[in-house]
Design a protein around this motif. Sequence first.
Motif, PDB file in Angstrom:
ATOM      1  N   PHE A  41       0.773  -1.333   0.127  1.00  0.00           N
ATOM      2  CA  PHE A  41      -0.017  -0.119  -0.059  1.00  0.00           C
ATOM      3  C   PHE A  41       0.876   1.295  -0.056  1.00  0.00           C
ATOM      4  O   PHE A  41       0.637   2.344  -0.813  1.00  0.00           O
ATOM      5  CB  PHE A  41      -1.044  -0.027   1.208  1.00  0.00           C
ATOM      6  N   ILE A  42       1.878   1.316   0.814  1.00  0.00           N
ATOM      7  CA  ILE A  42       2.796   2.430   0.985  1.00  0.00           C
ATOM      8  C   ILE A  42       3.336   2.854  -0.538  1.00  0.00           C
ATOM      9  O   ILE A  42       3.654   3.937  -0.855  1.00  0.00           O
ATOM     10  CB  ILE A  42       3.791   2.349   2.027  1.00  0.00           C
ATOM     11  N   ASN A  43       3.791   1.872  -1.051  1.00  0.00           N
ATOM     12  CA  ASN A  43       4.561   1.814  -2.564  1.00  0.00           C
ATOM     13  C   ASN A  43       3.488   2.230  -3.349  1.00  0.00           C
ATOM     14  O   ASN A  43       3.622   3.063  -4.263  1.00  0.00           O
ATOM     15  CB  ASN A  43       5.201   0.728  -3.173  1.00  0.00           C
ATOM     16  N   PHE A  44       2.383   1.820  -3.683  1.00  0.00           N
ATOM     17  CA  PHE A  44       1.075   2.158  -4.272  1.00  0.00           C
ATOM     18  C   PHE A  44       0.906   3.700  -4.077  1.00  0.00           C
ATOM     19  O   PHE A  44       0.756   4.368  -4.838  1.00  0.00           O
ATOM     20  CB  PHE A  44       0.095   1.339  -3.995  1.00  0.00           C
ATOM     21  N   LEU A  45       0.728   4.094  -2.914  1.00  0.00           N
ATOM     22  CA  LEU A  45       0.599   5.474  -2.270  1.00  0.00           C
ATOM     23  C   LEU A  45       1.581   6.500  -3.050  1.00  0.00           C
ATOM     24  O   LEU A  45       1.327   7.508  -3.674  1.00  0.00           O
ATOM     25  CB  LEU A  45       0.416   5.647  -0.932  1.00  0.00           C
ATOM     26  N   MET A  46       3.094   6.196  -2.898  1.00  0.00           N
ATOM     27  CA  MET A  46       3.874   7.020  -3.426  1.00  0.00           C
ATOM     28  C   MET A  46       3.883   6.908  -4.795  1.00  0.00           C
ATOM     29  O   MET A  46       4.093   8.083  -5.370  1.00  0.00           O
ATOM     30  CB  MET A  46       5.138   6.182  -2.776  1.00  0.00           C
ATOM     31  N   LEU A  47       3.673   5.928  -5.530  1.00  0.00           N
ATOM     32  CA  LEU A  47       3.801   5.950  -6.922  1.00  0.00           C
ATOM     33  C   LEU A  47       2.425   6.886  -7.325  1.00  0.00           C
ATOM     34  O   LEU A  47       2.540   7.395  -8.357  1.00  0.00           O
ATOM     35  CB  LEU A  47       3.248   4.564  -7.497  1.00  0.00           C
ATOM     36  N   SER A  48       1.480   6.729  -6.624  1.00  0.00           N
ATOM     37  CA  SER A  48       0.015   7.632  -7.102  1.00  0.00           C
ATOM     38  C   SER A  48       0.173   9.018  -6.847  1.00  0.00           C
ATOM     39  O   SER A  48      -0.121   9.774  -7.773  1.00  0.00           O
ATOM     40  CB  SER A  48      -1.114   7.207  -6.128  1.00  0.00           C
ATOM     41  N   VAL A  49       1.237   9.307  -5.745  1.00  0.00           N
ATOM     42  CA  VAL A  49       1.445  10.712  -5.597  1.00  0.00           C
ATOM     43  C   VAL A  49       2.408  11.312  -6.631  1.00  0.00           C
ATOM     44  O   VAL A  49       2.158  12.414  -7.195  1.00  0.00           O
ATOM     45  CB  VAL A  49       2.062  11.057  -4.183  1.00  0.00           C
ATOM     46  N   LEU A  50       3.488  10.410  -7.029  1.00  0.00           N
ATOM     47  CA  LEU A  50       4.291  10.824  -8.067  1.00  0.00           C
ATOM     48  C   LEU A  50       3.550  10.912  -9.424  1.00  0.00           C
ATOM     49  O   LEU A  50       3.990  11.848 -10.170  1.00  0.00           O
ATOM     50  CB  LEU A  50       5.377   9.537  -8.154  1.00  0.00           C
ATOM     51  N   CYS A  51       2.536  10.049  -9.728  1.00  0.00           N
ATOM     52  CA  CYS A  51       2.042  10.031 -11.080  1.00  0.00           C
ATOM     53  C   CYS A  51       0.965  11.396 -11.008  1.00  0.00           C
ATOM     54  O   CYS A  51       1.147  12.181 -11.986  1.00  0.00           O
ATOM     55  CB  CYS A  51       1.137   8.938 -11.086  1.00  0.00           C
ATOM     56  N   VAL A  52       0.463  11.702  -9.872  1.00  0.00           N
ATOM     57  CA  VAL A  52      -0.290  12.969  -9.897  1.00  0.00           C
ATOM     58  C   VAL A  52       0.391  14.186  -9.884  1.00  0.00           C
ATOM     59  O   VAL A  52       0.072  15.070 -10.868  1.00  0.00           O
ATOM     60  CB  VAL A  52      -1.310  12.947  -8.666  1.00  0.00           C
ATOM     61  N   SER A  53       1.474  14.041  -9.302  1.00  0.00           N
ATOM     62  CA  SER A  53       2.550  15.256  -9.267  1.00  0.00           C
ATOM     63  C   SER A  53       2.932  15.425 -10.645  1.00  0.00           C
ATOM     64  O   SER A  53       3.143  16.702 -11.110  1.00  0.00           O
ATOM     65  CB  SER A  53       3.575  15.147  -8.485  1.00  0.00           C
ATOM     66  N   ASN A  54       3.196  14.511 -11.389  1.00  0.00           N
ATOM     67  CA  ASN A  54       3.657  14.520 -12.781  1.00  0.00           C
ATOM     68  C   ASN A  54       2.894  15.020 -13.625  1.00  0.00           C
ATOM     69  O   ASN A  54       3.194  15.863 -14.632  1.00  0.00           O
ATOM     70  CB  ASN A  54       4.424  13.004 -13.106  1.00  0.00           C
ATOM     71  N   GLN A  55       1.520  14.716 -13.545  1.00  0.00           N
ATOM     72  CA  GLN A  55       0.568  15.332 -14.416  1.00  0.00           C
ATOM     73  C   GLN A  55       0.180  16.874 -13.871  1.00  0.00           C
ATOM     74  O   GLN A  55      -0.208  17.507 -14.856  1.00  0.00           O
ATOM     75  CB  GLN A  55      -0.758  14.462 -14.327  1.00  0.00           C
ATOM     76  N   PHE A  56       0.277  17.015 -12.703  1.00  0.00           N
ATOM     77  CA  PHE A  56       0.206  18.478 -12.585  1.00  0.00           C
ATOM     78  C   PHE A  56       1.347  19.272 -12.920  1.00  0.00           C
ATOM     79  O   PHE A  56       0.786  20.268 -13.451  1.00  0.00           O
ATOM     80  CB  PHE A  56       0.181  18.601 -10.909  1.00  0.00           C
ATOM     81  N   LEU A  57       2.710  18.998 -12.881  1.00  0.00           N
ATOM     82  CA  LEU A  57       3.524  19.417 -13.682  1.00  0.00           C
ATOM     83  C   LEU A  57       3.536  19.522 -15.038  1.00  0.00           C
ATOM     84  O   LEU A  57       3.727  20.790 -15.698  1.00  0.00           O
ATOM     85  CB  LEU A  57       4.941  19.015 -13.271  1.00  0.00           C
ATOM     86  N   LEU A  58       3.045  18.644 -15.618  1.00  0.00           N
ATOM     87  CA  LEU A  58       2.657  18.708 -17.171  1.00  0.00           C
ATOM     88  C   LEU A  58       1.808  19.737 -17.581  1.00  0.00           C
ATOM     89  O   LEU A  58       1.741  20.578 -18.569  1.00  0.00           O
ATOM     90  CB  LEU A  58       2.436  17.358 -17.864  1.00  0.00           C
ATOM     91  N   GLY A  59       0.424  19.858 -16.664  1.00  0.00           N
ATOM     92  CA  GLY A  59      -0.458  20.770 -16.797  1.00  0.00           C
ATOM     93  C   GLY A  59       0.009  22.154 -16.596  1.00  0.00           C
ATOM     94  O   GLY A  59      -0.288  23.146 -17.371  1.00  0.00           O
ATOM     95  N   LEU A  60       0.711  22.375 -15.568  1.00  0.00           N
ATOM     96  CA  LEU A  60       1.492  23.518 -15.411  1.00  0.00           C
ATOM     97  C   LEU A  60       2.090  24.090 -16.641  1.00  0.00           C
ATOM     98  O   LEU A  60       2.094  25.406 -16.787  1.00  0.00           O
ATOM     99  CB  LEU A  60       2.225  23.651 -14.180  1.00  0.00           C
ATOM    100  N   GLU A  61       2.832  23.181 -17.149  1.00  0.00           N
ATOM    101  CA  GLU A  61       3.663  23.690 -18.429  1.00  0.00           C
ATOM    102  C   GLU A  61       2.780  24.057 -19.425  1.00  0.00           C
ATOM    103  O   GLU A  61       3.172  24.876 -20.211  1.00  0.00           O
ATOM    104  CB  GLU A  61       4.377  22.520 -18.830  1.00  0.00           C
ATOM    105  N   ILE A  62       1.652  23.244 -19.658  1.00  0.00           N
ATOM    106  CA  ILE A  62       0.668  23.736 -20.878  1.00  0.00           C
ATOM    107  C   ILE A  62       0.322  25.036 -20.550  1.00  0.00           C
ATOM    108  O   ILE A  62       0.258  25.636 -21.409  1.00  0.00           O
ATOM    109  CB  ILE A  62      -0.489  22.547 -20.933  1.00  0.00           C
ATOM    110  N   LYS A  63      -0.210  25.288 -19.346  1.00  0.00           N
ATOM    111  CA  LYS A  63      -0.660  26.547 -18.828  1.00  0.00           C
ATOM    112  C   LYS A  63       0.236  27.669 -19.008  1.00  0.00           C
ATOM    113  O   LYS A  63      -0.211  28.886 -19.358  1.00  0.00           O
ATOM    114  CB  LYS A  63      -1.103  26.469 -17.038  1.00  0.00           C
ATOM    115  N   ILE A  64       1.408  27.545 -18.561  1.00  0.00           N
ATOM    116  CA  ILE A  64       2.540  28.538 -18.964  1.00  0.00           C
ATOM    117  C   ILE A  64       2.993  28.757 -20.485  1.00  0.00           C
ATOM    118  O   ILE A  64       2.850  29.917 -20.837  1.00  0.00           O
ATOM    119  CB  ILE A  64       3.855  27.992 -18.336  1.00  0.00           C
ATOM    120  N   LEU A  65       2.907  27.657 -21.200  1.00  0.00           N
ATOM    121  CA  LEU A  65       3.292  27.921 -22.715  1.00  0.00           C
ATOM    122  C   LEU A  65       2.073  28.603 -23.332  1.00  0.00           C
ATOM    123  O   LEU A  65       2.235  29.141 -24.476  1.00  0.00           O
ATOM    124  CB  LEU A  65       3.536  26.527 -23.405  1.00  0.00           C
TER     125      LEU A  65
END
Length: 203
Positions: A41-65
């Motif tokens: 569960f802890i590994n799944f939680l960490m992977l989920s946070v990393l995945c969401v964070s990655n999508q958030f950063l990619l979305g922020l990049e789209i927003k800035i561009l």
Amino acid sequence: MTSNKKTKRIGWFLVFLFFAILYYLNPDLFKEISRVKDIRFINFLMLSVLCVSNQFLLGLEIKILCQPFDIHLGVIESFGLSSIRSIANHLPMGAGVISNALYLKNQKKLSIANFTSSLTVSIVLMFLIAGFLGFITSVYLTMSTGSTGLNLVILFFSVFLTSLLLITIRLPILKSKNFIAEFIRNFQQGYTLLKKIGQQSKN
């Protein structure tokens, strides 16, 4: 039948059709998803946070561009665009990028040419960061554990150096119609346009 119910049914049908096509093109993907139950569960939680964070950063990049083109996306909207692009990229023909381009063109009036130019800038920046981080990591692993070879170090350094040269050196306009020349032209146009608009906004 009211229009709202009809729209919902069409939406659910499109979702079902998307997953059906995704399963047809890549059935092993669902087998990999079924293995999630074997992850702690802890590994799944960490992977989920990393995945969401990655999508958030990619979305922020789209927003800035998009901002230099006077297109202002909300945080949720940009996050949705990045998520849809990542999911749809499992389909062929660059479906994720195309979906973003069509949405921005139809809903925000961003031309395909400007979208392509900003996209190439995003790709070069991505390679620049990935090359730098990969170079630092591979050098560290080579010196500390010897688990990576010199070839990997050279590969990451070459990616970083090539991306850096594209940003810092103004190349002559290439008249060739091959993929590489077209990519460089789009990048130069996008990078020049974004810098010009950025300077005007500061003034």
